[in-house]
Design an enzyme around this catalytic site. Sequence first.
Site, mmCIF file in Angstrom:
data_model
loop_
_atom_site.group_PDB
_atom_site.id
_atom_site.type_symbol
_atom_site.label_atom_id
_atom_site.label_comp_id
_atom_site.label_asym_id
_atom_site.label_seq_id
_atom_site.Cartn_x
_atom_site.Cartn_y
_atom_site.Cartn_z
ATOM 1 C CB SER A 184 4.165 -3.044 12.423
ATOM 2 O OG SER A 184 4.971 -3.337 11.308
ATOM 3 C CG HIS A 212 2.350 -0.322 14.976
ATOM 4 N ND1 HIS A 212 1.069 -0.827 15.023
ATOM 5 C CD2 HIS A 212 2.755 -0.446 13.694
ATOM 6 C CE1 HIS A 212 0.722 -1.257 13.814
ATOM 7 N NE2 HIS A 212 1.729 -1.025 12.991
ATOM 8 C CE LYS A 243 -0.276 1.460 11.308
ATOM 9 N NZ LYS A 243 1.063 1.672 10.783
HETATM 10 C C1 LIG Z 1 1.385 1.874 9.393
HETATM 11 C C2 LIG Z 1 2.752 2.393 9.355
HETATM 12 C C3 LIG Z 1 3.067 3.485 8.557
HETATM 13 C C4 LIG Z 1 2.072 4.103 7.638
HETATM 14 O O1 LIG Z 1 1.157 4.903 8.328
HETATM 15 P P1 LIG Z 1 -0.170 5.386 7.577
HETATM 16 O O2 LIG Z 1 -0.582 6.573 8.346
HETATM 17 O O3 LIG Z 1 -1.144 4.261 7.648
HETATM 18 O O4 LIG Z 1 0.210 5.705 6.178
HETATM 19 C C5 LIG Z 1 4.358 3.974 8.595
HETATM 20 N N1 LIG Z 1 5.298 3.411 9.382
HETATM 21 C C6 LIG Z 1 5.027 2.354 10.164
HETATM 22 C C7 LIG Z 1 6.107 1.776 11.023
HETATM 23 C C8 LIG Z 1 3.748 1.806 10.174
HETATM 24 O O5 LIG Z 1 3.477 0.758 10.937
#
Ligand SMILES: *Cc1c(COP(=O)(O)O)cnc(C)c1O
Length: 395
Positions: A184, A212, A243
């Site tokens: 990320s 992502h 996301k």
């Molecule tokens: C954003 C993210 C999460 C968390 O996801 P949410 O649905 O926002 O709780 C978990 N793992 C990775 C790699 C992320 O980038």
Amino acid sequence: MGNVHELKFLRDKIQQLKDEGVYRKLPVLGGPNEAEIILNGERVINLSSNNYLGFANHPRLKKAAIEAVEKYGAGSGAVRTIVGNMSIHEELEELLAEFKREEAVFIYQSGFNCNAGTIQAITEAGDLIISDELNHASIIDGSRLSKADRKIYKHSDIEDLERVLKENRHKYNNVLIITDGVFSMDGDIARLPEIVELAEKYEAMTYVDDAHGSGVLGESGRGTVDHFGLHGRVDFSIGTLSKAIGVVGGYVAGSKVMYEWLNHRARPVLFSTSLPPAAVGAIMEAIRMLMESTEYTDRLWDNARYFKEKLGALGFNTGNSETPITPVIIGDEAKTMEFSRKLLENGVFVSGIVYPTVPKGTGRVRCMVTAGHTKEQLDKAVDVFKKVGEEMRVL
Ligand SMILES: *Cc1c(COP(=O)(O)O)cnc(C)c1O
């Protein structure tokens, strides 16, 4: 001794943040999260969201959310294992399994929750978790909740991963290799085909957190496993619905046996209320849209390439990104935060990301291009980058 209720130890730590120039207030949005937003009362171009496909305020998602509320109510009323398992929760799981081209999908209230619940449910004492050093915080926390031992391999370093496997495989019952699908902070893609090959050679399981990659990579956003054509060879494929999908939630895609086990042992499902109907309705509409057409992911990639090319041509260091995540590396922590502040003064919101989120000395502003941006908005943002870059002698 002062008064214990003054929480002096916290005041001291906060003062230290201020001294280091990394203290901040949370930005406040005065409306929906889109390509342009009202931020702290000002209209600015938004290059900070994870709303990759522009779904967070999409009319079709909003309509589906309202319809789900009308039919199922505002809340689910219980954890799934008691009486909070509504028919739309199961419909969503079936739709996601079809979309992901996997046997089954098990949903959680968030991606964070998914890692917190899944890793500890599928590992135990006598097992080993092997994790990429740049894995997301929720994987680190999820692994800490497990009774398994943990080892780290150097970021995307296949030789180092093999070294860890060679030295340790024989000492453990099950071994689980965990990697982000897309990292990320840098936007690079995991070397999944090589990881899977090693895993099979050493009889280890694989777990890919594709937060992502979901809605971004693969056919119409089916993710990193689809991107590499590795269906059936990754045991646990985690996605987020928060996301690109634009709502909230997380899931793990894989086999039916995985589903059955998590149904009995995933703690966030046993001890936390299930996703609200509005979220489930909106998510299902988003997945249907992706199954109907690749126009959303096509536009995302087109915008990402356009923006990256322009920043690169100006001479910015955009790192090793292979995805729409576009870091602009500044280095020093305080300078990074000042760079971000100056962009905002000029109408462009790009959050600064510094230690401890990324290693010391690699501070960056991280641009998140979306399908919702127009070329005009991206051009305007590039002009502001040029101006601030010159002013601060980054260029
Ligand atoms: C954003 C993210 C999460 C968390 O996801 P949410 O649905 O926002 O709780 C978990 N793992 C990775 C790699 C992320 O980038």
